[in-house]
Design a protein around this motif. Sequence first.
Motif, PDB file in Angstrom:
ATOM      1  N   VAL A  20       0.845  -1.203   0.000  1.00 32.76           N
ATOM      2  CA  VAL A  20       0.000   0.000   0.000  1.00 32.76           C
ATOM      3  C   VAL A  20       0.874   1.245   0.000  1.00 32.76           C
ATOM      4  CG1 VAL A  20      -1.663   1.318   1.374  1.00 32.76           C
ATOM      5  CG2 VAL A  20      -1.975  -1.141   1.059  1.00 32.76           C
ATOM      6  N   TYR A  21       1.961   1.221   0.782  1.00 34.99           N
ATOM      7  CA  TYR A  21       2.882   2.353   0.786  1.00 34.99           C
ATOM      8  C   TYR A  21       3.493   2.568  -0.607  1.00 34.99           C
ATOM      9  CZ  TYR A  21       6.996   5.182   1.617  1.00 34.99           C
ATOM     10  OH  TYR A  21       7.948   6.161   1.530  1.00 34.99           O
ATOM     11  N   CYS A  22       3.864   1.479  -1.266  1.00 36.27           N
ATOM     12  CA  CYS A  22       4.445   1.588  -2.610  1.00 36.27           C
ATOM     13  C   CYS A  22       3.438   2.182  -3.596  1.00 36.27           C
ATOM     14  CB  CYS A  22       4.898   0.214  -3.105  1.00 36.27           C
ATOM     15  SG  CYS A  22       6.347  -0.411  -2.250  1.00 36.27           S
ATOM     16  N   ILE A  23       2.196   1.768  -3.480  1.00 38.61           N
ATOM     17  CA  ILE A  23       1.164   2.317  -4.359  1.00 38.61           C
ATOM     18  C   ILE A  23       1.000   3.805  -4.120  1.00 38.61           C
ATOM     19  CG2 ILE A  23      -1.320   2.300  -4.826  1.00 38.61           C
ATOM     20  CD1 ILE A  23      -1.208  -0.753  -4.264  1.00 38.61           C
ATOM     21  N   MET A  24       0.970   4.199  -2.847  1.00 41.59           N
ATOM     22  CA  MET A  24       0.823   5.622  -2.530  1.00 41.59           C
ATOM     23  C   MET A  24       2.032   6.425  -3.023  1.00 41.59           C
ATOM     24  SD  MET A  24      -2.127   5.603  -1.285  1.00 41.59           S
ATOM     25  CE  MET A  24      -2.356   7.207  -0.614  1.00 41.59           C
ATOM     26  N   ALA A  25       3.227   5.864  -2.888  1.00 44.07           N
ATOM     27  CA  ALA A  25       4.436   6.559  -3.355  1.00 44.07           C
ATOM     28  C   ALA A  25       4.422   6.701  -4.875  1.00 44.07           C
ATOM     29  CB  ALA A  25       5.679   5.802  -2.899  1.00 44.07           C
ATOM     30  N   ALA A  26       3.958   5.683  -5.570  1.00 45.79           N
ATOM     31  CA  ALA A  26       3.905   5.752  -7.028  1.00 45.79           C
ATOM     32  C   ALA A  26       2.862   6.774  -7.481  1.00 45.79           C
ATOM     33  CB  ALA A  26       3.586   4.380  -7.612  1.00 45.79           C
ATOM     34  N   LEU A  27       1.721   6.798  -6.817  1.00 46.28           N
ATOM     35  CA  LEU A  27       0.703   7.793  -7.165  1.00 46.28           C
ATOM     36  C   LEU A  27       1.197   9.207  -6.893  1.00 46.28           C
ATOM     37  CD1 LEU A  27      -2.542   6.059  -5.868  1.00 46.28           C
ATOM     38  CD2 LEU A  27      -1.847   6.404  -8.240  1.00 46.28           C
ATOM     39  N   LYS A  28       1.932   9.379  -5.802  1.00 40.00           N
ATOM     40  CA  LYS A  28       2.494  10.691  -5.481  1.00 40.00           C
ATOM     41  C   LYS A  28       3.520  11.110  -6.536  1.00 40.00           C
ATOM     42  CE  LYS A  28       4.977  13.230  -1.946  1.00 40.00           C
ATOM     43  NZ  LYS A  28       5.689  13.155  -0.667  1.00 40.00           N
TER      44      LYS A  28
END
Length: 71
Positions: A20-28
């Motif tokens: 989930v953190y990786c997804i949020m970082a990629a979206l950011k």
Amino acid sequence: MAWMIWVGALLTLFGVALLVYCIMAALKAKKLGGSDDEIRARLQKVVPLNLLALMTSALGLAAVTVGIILG
């Protein structure tokens, strides 16, 4: 082997949290914009963490499976 099931479940949850953190970082990274090279550089920083998250989740699921089979 109940302890193995619980340890595996914790590993799996930790791996999913990292995903989930990786997804949020990629979206950011995509939201910040910039040139293609800048976005690619930001996303490449997330790849090792993403692989670690997938490996952690897989090991956790394997531990749960082994714990169930042996239990």
